[in-house]
Design a protein around this motif. Structure first.
Motif, PDB file in Angstrom:
ATOM      1  N   MET A   1       0.855  -1.310   0.033  1.00 44.20           N
ATOM      2  CA  MET A   1       0.294   0.026  -0.133  1.00 44.20           C
ATOM      3  C   MET A   1       0.815   1.286  -0.024  1.00 44.20           C
ATOM      4  N   SER A   2       0.519   2.227  -0.808  1.00 40.60           N
ATOM      5  CA  SER A   2       1.310   3.421  -0.879  1.00 40.60           C
ATOM      6  C   SER A   2       1.313   4.386   0.513  1.00 40.60           C
ATOM      7  N   ILE A   3       2.185   4.946   0.943  1.00 36.52           N
ATOM      8  CA  ILE A   3       2.535   5.674   2.088  1.00 36.52           C
ATOM      9  C   ILE A   3       1.580   6.808   2.240  1.00 36.52           C
ATOM     10  N   PHE A   4       0.945   7.028   1.133  1.00 31.71           N
ATOM     11  CA  PHE A   4       0.139   8.078   0.778  1.00 31.71           C
ATOM     12  C   PHE A   4      -1.576   7.779   1.151  1.00 31.71           C
ATOM     13  N   HIS A   5      -1.467   6.444   1.525  1.00 38.11           N
ATOM     14  CA  HIS A   5      -2.944   6.109   2.115  1.00 38.11           C
ATOM     15  C   HIS A   5      -3.291   6.075   3.566  1.00 38.11           C
ATOM     16  N   GLY A   6      -4.358   6.151   4.062  1.00 35.35           N
ATOM     17  CA  GLY A   6      -4.552   6.223   5.412  1.00 35.35           C
ATOM     18  C   GLY A   6      -4.439   7.554   6.029  1.00 35.35           C
ATOM     19  N   LEU A   7      -4.004   7.735   7.354  1.00 35.36           N
ATOM     20  CA  LEU A   7      -3.944   8.753   8.003  1.00 35.36           C
ATOM     21  C   LEU A   7      -2.588   9.386   8.071  1.00 35.36           C
ATOM     22  N   SER A   8      -2.254  10.623   7.617  1.00 35.53           N
ATOM     23  CA  SER A   8      -1.177  11.297   7.566  1.00 35.53           C
ATOM     24  C   SER A   8      -1.274  12.482   8.601  1.00 35.53           C
ATOM     25  N   ALA A   9      -0.620  12.393   9.767  1.00 42.15           N
ATOM     26  CA  ALA A   9      -0.733  13.379  10.614  1.00 42.15           C
ATOM     27  C   ALA A   9       0.462  14.577  10.423  1.00 42.15           C
ATOM     28  N   PHE A  10      -0.025  15.753  10.469  1.00 42.75           N
ATOM     29  CA  PHE A  10       0.902  16.917  10.266  1.00 42.75           C
ATOM     30  C   PHE A  10       1.218  17.619  11.573  1.00 42.75           C
ATOM     31  N   GLU A 165     -16.926  23.152  -6.340  1.00 47.50           N
ATOM     32  CA  GLU A 165     -17.971  22.916  -6.747  1.00 47.50           C
ATOM     33  C   GLU A 165     -18.434  21.332  -6.773  1.00 47.50           C
ATOM     34  N   GLY A 166     -19.753  21.271  -6.185  1.00 48.91           N
ATOM     35  CA  GLY A 166     -20.186  19.891  -6.179  1.00 48.91           C
ATOM     36  C   GLY A 166     -19.548  18.968  -4.677  1.00 48.91           C
ATOM     37  N   THR A 167     -19.558  17.753  -4.877  1.00 50.20           N
ATOM     38  CA  THR A 167     -19.133  17.011  -3.376  1.00 50.20           C
ATOM     39  C   THR A 167     -17.839  16.564  -3.563  1.00 50.20           C
ATOM     40  N   VAL A 168     -17.321  15.971  -2.395  1.00 53.94           N
ATOM     41  CA  VAL A 168     -16.094  15.473  -2.527  1.00 53.94           C
ATOM     42  C   VAL A 168     -16.264  13.916  -3.418  1.00 53.94           C
ATOM     43  N   ALA A 169     -17.451  13.337  -3.160  1.00 55.36           N
ATOM     44  CA  ALA A 169     -17.759  12.043  -3.907  1.00 55.36           C
ATOM     45  C   ALA A 169     -17.697  12.243  -5.194  1.00 55.36           C
ATOM     46  N   GLN A 170     -18.272  13.431  -5.825  1.00 50.24           N
ATOM     47  CA  GLN A 170     -18.444  13.585  -7.439  1.00 50.24           C
ATOM     48  C   GLN A 170     -17.099  13.842  -7.830  1.00 50.24           C
ATOM     49  N   GLU A 171     -16.464  14.779  -7.174  1.00 46.61           N
ATOM     50  CA  GLU A 171     -14.931  15.208  -7.533  1.00 46.61           C
ATOM     51  C   GLU A 171     -14.062  13.879  -7.664  1.00 46.61           C
ATOM     52  N   LEU A 172     -14.123  13.128  -6.449  1.00 47.45           N
ATOM     53  CA  LEU A 172     -13.296  11.701  -6.340  1.00 47.45           C
ATOM     54  C   LEU A 172     -13.607  10.977  -7.510  1.00 47.45           C
ATOM     55  N   ALA A 173     -14.851  10.699  -7.716  1.00 46.30           N
ATOM     56  CA  ALA A 173     -15.276   9.858  -9.046  1.00 46.30           C
ATOM     57  C   ALA A 173     -14.706  10.181 -10.111  1.00 46.30           C
ATOM     58  N   GLY A 186      -5.887  11.785  -1.918  1.00 50.12           N
ATOM     59  CA  GLY A 186      -6.386  12.274  -0.540  1.00 50.12           C
ATOM     60  C   GLY A 186      -6.789  13.791  -0.446  1.00 50.12           C
ATOM     61  N   TYR A 187      -7.242  14.038   0.552  1.00 54.19           N
ATOM     62  CA  TYR A 187      -7.872  15.291   0.751  1.00 54.19           C
ATOM     63  C   TYR A 187      -7.341  15.925   2.261  1.00 54.19           C
ATOM     64  N   LEU A 197     -13.695  10.692   3.695  1.00 54.25           N
ATOM     65  CA  LEU A 197     -13.453   9.412   4.276  1.00 54.25           C
ATOM     66  C   LEU A 197     -14.590   8.671   3.824  1.00 54.25           C
ATOM     67  N   LEU A 198     -15.782   8.977   4.096  1.00 58.87           N
ATOM     68  CA  LEU A 198     -16.926   8.218   3.512  1.00 58.87           C
ATOM     69  C   LEU A 198     -17.053   8.000   2.249  1.00 58.87           C
ATOM     70  N   ALA A 199     -16.378   9.195   1.369  1.00 61.02           N
ATOM     71  CA  ALA A 199     -16.429   8.973  -0.096  1.00 61.02           C
ATOM     72  C   ALA A 199     -15.415   7.987  -0.736  1.00 61.02           C
ATOM     73  N   GLY A 200     -14.551   7.669   0.214  1.00 68.24           N
ATOM     74  CA  GLY A 200     -13.708   6.561  -0.074  1.00 68.24           C
ATOM     75  C   GLY A 200     -12.138   7.043  -0.549  1.00 68.24           C
ATOM     76  N   SER A 201     -11.797   8.361  -0.087  1.00 66.57           N
ATOM     77  CA  SER A 201     -10.724   8.996  -0.365  1.00 66.57           C
ATOM     78  C   SER A 201      -9.325   7.889   0.111  1.00 66.57           C
ATOM     79  N   ASP A 202      -8.458   7.810  -0.541  1.00 65.88           N
ATOM     80  CA  ASP A 202      -7.263   7.117  -0.434  1.00 65.88           C
ATOM     81  C   ASP A 202      -6.652   7.578   1.121  1.00 65.88           C
ATOM     82  N   GLY A 203      -6.558   8.808   1.115  1.00 66.61           N
ATOM     83  CA  GLY A 203      -5.703   9.251   2.469  1.00 66.61           C
ATOM     84  C   GLY A 203      -6.590  10.753   2.995  1.00 66.61           C
ATOM     85  N   TRP A 204      -6.109  10.891   4.341  1.00 67.25           N
ATOM     86  CA  TRP A 204      -6.622  11.923   5.026  1.00 67.25           C
ATOM     87  C   TRP A 204      -5.188  12.800   5.478  1.00 67.25           C
ATOM     88  N   PHE A 205      -4.886  13.907   4.891  1.00 64.89           N
ATOM     89  CA  PHE A 205      -3.838  14.859   5.206  1.00 64.89           C
ATOM     90  C   PHE A 205      -4.233  15.722   6.428  1.00 64.89           C
TER      91      PHE A 205
END
Length: 293
Positions: A1-10, A165-173, A186-187, A197-205
Motif C-alpha cells: 500500500m502507498s505511504i499516501f494512504h490512511g491517516l497522515s498526521a501533520f 463545486e459539487g461534493t467530494v464524492a463527485q470530484e473523487l469519482a 487524498g484530501y 473518508l466516507l467517499a472513499g478517499s485514499d488518504g486524509w492529510f
C-alpha cells in the motif's frame, strides 16, 4: 500500500523566535504520533511552517524525526533548483516520500508548474505527492495539468483541497475515472474529513492528526469499516474545532492546541501571532469535547 494512504498526521515544527528548530521537540512530537499509530507523518507541511525555515533547519528537523512511521517531507520552495536540493536532502535524511506545493511570488502558469514538478521528480527516486493548496499558493491545478503530472515517474499521489463545486464524492469519482486515478488521492481541509473518508478517499492529510492522533485514527478506522454512523458522530463532536480552523486558520489553532495539551510550548513564527487568551479558551473547550470521547 502507498505511504499516501490512511491517516497522515501533520505536526507543527517547534522552533525558537530565530527559526532554529527544537530537535528534541520534533523527536517528542513525532514519537507521540508514531506511538498512536498514524499511518504516516507529514513533516514540514503547511502546519510544519516549512516556508519559514532555512534549508539547514529543515534538514535538522528531518534528522530529528522518528523514523519508525513512514515520513513524508514537504519540499515546497520558490526556486526549482532549491526544491531539487530539498528533495535530495530529504532522501539523504531518511524520508520515505515527498510533498510539494507550487510555491510562487510571481503567479505560475500551468506549463511552469508542470516543468517545476518534472524537474524535481527527475532528481529523486522517492514517491512525490502533489500538494494542491490554492488557498495558500494561489495556484489552481487544471484537470489537464493533474493528468499530465500523473504520467511523470515518481509522482504517486495528490493532496486535494475541498472542491469548489459539487461534493467530494463527485470530484473523487471524476478524478478516478481520468488518468489522475492512477495516483493515490487524498484530501486536506480537516472539516471535510468525514465527507472525504466516507467517499472513499485514499488518504486524509490531517492537521488534527498532528495533535489528536488517536481521535483522527479512530475516524479513519470507522470509515474503512464503513461505519458511517461513527464517522458522523466524530464529525459532530469535532464541529467546534472545525469552526475554529475556518475562523483562525488551522495553523494558529494547532499551535494553541499543542500548547494546551502540553505537547510543546512552541509559538508560531512571526509575523504570525498566537491566539489571544480568550480564543485559546475556545480551543480548550473544543479540546475537552474531543478528549471526552
Amino acid at each position: 500500500m502507498s505511504i499516501f494512504h490512511g491517516l497522515s498526521a501533520f505536526p507543527i515544527t517547534p522552533a525558537n523566535e530565530h527559526g532554529v528548530v527544537d530537535t528534541e521537540g520534533v523527536m517528542r512530537l513525532t514519537a507521540h504520533l508514531s506511538v498512536k499509530g498514524v499511518d504516516s507523518i507529514g513533516l514540514l507541511g503547511s502546519t510544519g511552517t516549512y516556508a519559514y525555515l532555512s534549508r539547514t533547519e529543515r534538514c535538522r528537523a528531518i534528522r530529528a524525526a522518528v523514523k519508525t512511521t513512514p515520513l513524508i517531507v514537504g519540499i515546497g520552495t520558490l526556486r526549482t533548483d532549491d526544491a531539487q536540493n530539498l528533495a535530495r536532502d530529504a532522501a539523504a535524511e531518511g524520508a520515505d516520500g515527498l510533498l510539494m506545493a507550487p510555491v510562487s511570488y510571481t503567479p505560475l502558469t500551468q506549463e511552469e508548474a508542470y516543468q517545476h514538478y518534472k524537474a524535481v521528480a527527475e532528481v529523486t527516486s522517492l514517491p512525490l505527492c502533489i500538494y494542491n493548496n490554492p488557498s495558500t499558493t494561489h495556484f489552481s491545478f487544471s484537470r489537464d495539468l493533474l493528468e499530465q503530472l500523473a504520467d511523470l515517474p515518481n509522482i504517486a499521489a495528490v493532496k486535494m483541497p475541498a472542491p469548489t463545486e459539487g461534493t467530494v464524492a463527485q470530484e473523487l469519482a471524476a478524478l478516478r475515472s481520468s488518468p489522475v486515478g492512477k495516483l493515490a488521492i487524498g484530501y486536506s481541509g480537516d472539516w471535510i474529513a468525514a465527507e472525504a473518508l466516507l467517499a472513499g478517499s485514499d488518504g486524509w492529510f490531517s492537521v488534527l492528526g498532528g495533535f489528536l492522533p488517536k481521535l483522527a485514527k479512530a475516524m479513519v478506522t470507522a470509515a474503512h469499516e464503513s461505519d458511517a454512523r461513527a464517522v458522523n458522530q466524530y464529525q459532530q463532536v469535532l464541529e467546534p474545532m472545525w469552526a475554529l480552523f475556518r475562523e483562525f486558520g488551522s495553523l494558529r489553532v494547532a499551535y494553541a492546541a499543542i500548547n494546551l495539551l502540553e505537547l510543546s510550548s512552541a509559538q508560531p513564527p512571526r509575523p504570525i501571532l498566537p491566539l489571544t487568551s480568550q480564543d485559546r479558551r475556545r480551543v480548550e473547550e473544543a479540546l475537552k469535547a474531543c478528549t471526552a470521547l
